[in-house]
Design a protein around this motif. Structure first.
Motif, PDB file in Angstrom:
ATOM      1  N   ASP A 101      18.566  29.427 -44.016  1.00 16.01           N
ATOM      2  CA  ASP A 101      17.807  28.424 -44.752  1.00 16.01           C
ATOM      3  C   ASP A 101      17.883  28.838 -46.211  1.00 16.01           C
ATOM      4  OD1 ASP A 101      16.177  26.331 -45.455  1.00 16.01           O
ATOM      5  OD2 ASP A 101      14.339  27.239 -44.690  1.00 16.01           O
ATOM      6  N   THR A 102      18.533  28.017 -47.042  1.00 14.39           N
ATOM      7  CA  THR A 102      18.749  28.396 -48.431  1.00 14.39           C
ATOM      8  C   THR A 102      17.574  27.985 -49.310  1.00 14.39           C
ATOM      9  OG1 THR A 102      19.912  26.350 -48.993  1.00 14.39           O
ATOM     10  CG2 THR A 102      21.246  28.188 -48.171  1.00 14.39           C
ATOM     11  N   HIS A 103      17.288  28.812 -50.280  1.00  9.94           N
ATOM     12  CA  HIS A 103      16.248  28.561 -51.273  1.00  9.94           C
ATOM     13  C   HIS A 103      16.832  28.929 -52.634  1.00  9.94           C
ATOM     14  CE1 HIS A 103      13.191  27.990 -48.165  1.00  9.94           C
ATOM     15  NE2 HIS A 103      13.791  28.988 -47.536  1.00  9.94           N
ATOM     16  N   HIS A 112      17.588  33.593 -49.507  1.00  5.42           N
ATOM     17  CA  HIS A 112      18.018  32.896 -48.291  1.00  5.42           C
ATOM     18  C   HIS A 112      17.334  33.595 -47.130  1.00  5.42           C
ATOM     19  CE1 HIS A 112      20.815  30.845 -50.737  1.00  5.42           C
ATOM     20  NE2 HIS A 112      21.824  31.693 -50.642  1.00  5.42           N
ATOM     21  N   ARG A 157      20.403  23.406 -46.170  1.00  4.60           N
ATOM     22  CA  ARG A 157      20.112  23.440 -47.602  1.00  4.60           C
ATOM     23  C   ARG A 157      19.331  22.205 -47.982  1.00  4.60           C
ATOM     24  NH1 ARG A 157      24.698  21.040 -51.392  1.00  4.60           N
ATOM     25  NH2 ARG A 157      25.407  19.618 -49.818  1.00  4.60           N
ATOM     26  N   ALA A 204      20.466  22.471 -56.963  1.00  4.93           N
ATOM     27  CA  ALA A 204      20.695  23.329 -55.788  1.00  4.93           C
ATOM     28  C   ALA A 204      22.172  23.645 -55.634  1.00  4.93           C
ATOM     29  CB  ALA A 204      20.171  22.654 -54.525  1.00  4.93           C
ATOM     30  N   GLY A 240      23.295  26.500 -51.223  1.00  5.28           N
ATOM     31  CA  GLY A 240      23.869  26.097 -49.945  1.00  5.28           C
ATOM     32  C   GLY A 240      25.377  26.030 -49.963  1.00  5.28           C
ATOM     33  N   ARG A 296      26.888  29.508 -50.187  1.00  7.89           N
ATOM     34  CA  ARG A 296      26.720  30.219 -48.921  1.00  7.89           C
ATOM     35  C   ARG A 296      27.742  29.763 -47.901  1.00  7.89           C
ATOM     36  NH1 ARG A 296      27.018  33.299 -45.963  1.00  7.89           N
ATOM     37  NH2 ARG A 296      25.802  33.667 -44.128  1.00  7.89           N
ATOM     38  N   VAL A 319      26.951  22.876 -42.307  1.00  5.35           N
ATOM     39  CA  VAL A 319      25.951  22.698 -43.353  1.00  5.35           C
ATOM     40  C   VAL A 319      25.164  21.429 -43.093  1.00  5.35           C
ATOM     41  CG1 VAL A 319      25.587  22.415 -45.833  1.00  5.35           C
ATOM     42  CG2 VAL A 319      27.443  23.865 -45.010  1.00  5.35           C
ATOM     43  N   SER A 324      22.249  19.089 -44.910  1.00  6.53           N
ATOM     44  CA  SER A 324      21.542  18.859 -46.166  1.00  6.53           C
ATOM     45  C   SER A 324      20.496  17.778 -45.972  1.00  6.53           C
ATOM     46  CB  SER A 324      22.519  18.401 -47.251  1.00  6.53           C
ATOM     47  OG  SER A 324      23.500  19.366 -47.471  1.00  6.53           O
TER      48      SER A 324
END
Length: 99
Positions: free
Chosen positions: A16-18, A22, A66, A72, A75, A78, A91, A93
């Motif tokens: 989970d990307t931030h 992550h 992401r 952003a 994501g 990554r 992925v 989104s």
């Protein structure tokens, strides 16, 4: 599909990307949750994450979630890192909910 080889069961990773970090987790072949951990959203953090996941088995795929924000970029970076490592990266989104 290529995988990162390691002795042990096949595992799947999820990320989970931030913005600055992550959060990553791994599950075993029957869906049991194995450990999870937070990594910095940096090149070193990506490398650490990809080194950490296979310590629990043979990593066969990584799912990346992401959130779409104006800036952003974590994501896509990554998922590119996973692709460069010979892993399948899925992925997903979705927009960040408005408050």
């Amino acid at each position: 599909m290529a995988s990162m080889t390691h002795d042990g069961p096949e595992i799947t990773g999820g990320v989970d990307t931030h913005g600055l970090t992550h959060h990553a987790a791994v599950i075993d072949p029957v869906g049991r949750h194995l450990p999870d951990r937070e990594f910095a959203a940096t090149i070193r953090g990506y490398r650490d994450l990809l080194g950490w996941m296979p310590s629990y088995g043979t990593l066969i795929a990584v799912g990346v979630h992401r959130r779409l924000r104006r800036r952003a970029r974590a994501g896509p970076g990554r998922s590119r890192r996973c692709g460069c490592s010979g892993l399948h990266a899925a992925v997903r989104s979705r927009p960040t909910p408005r408050r």
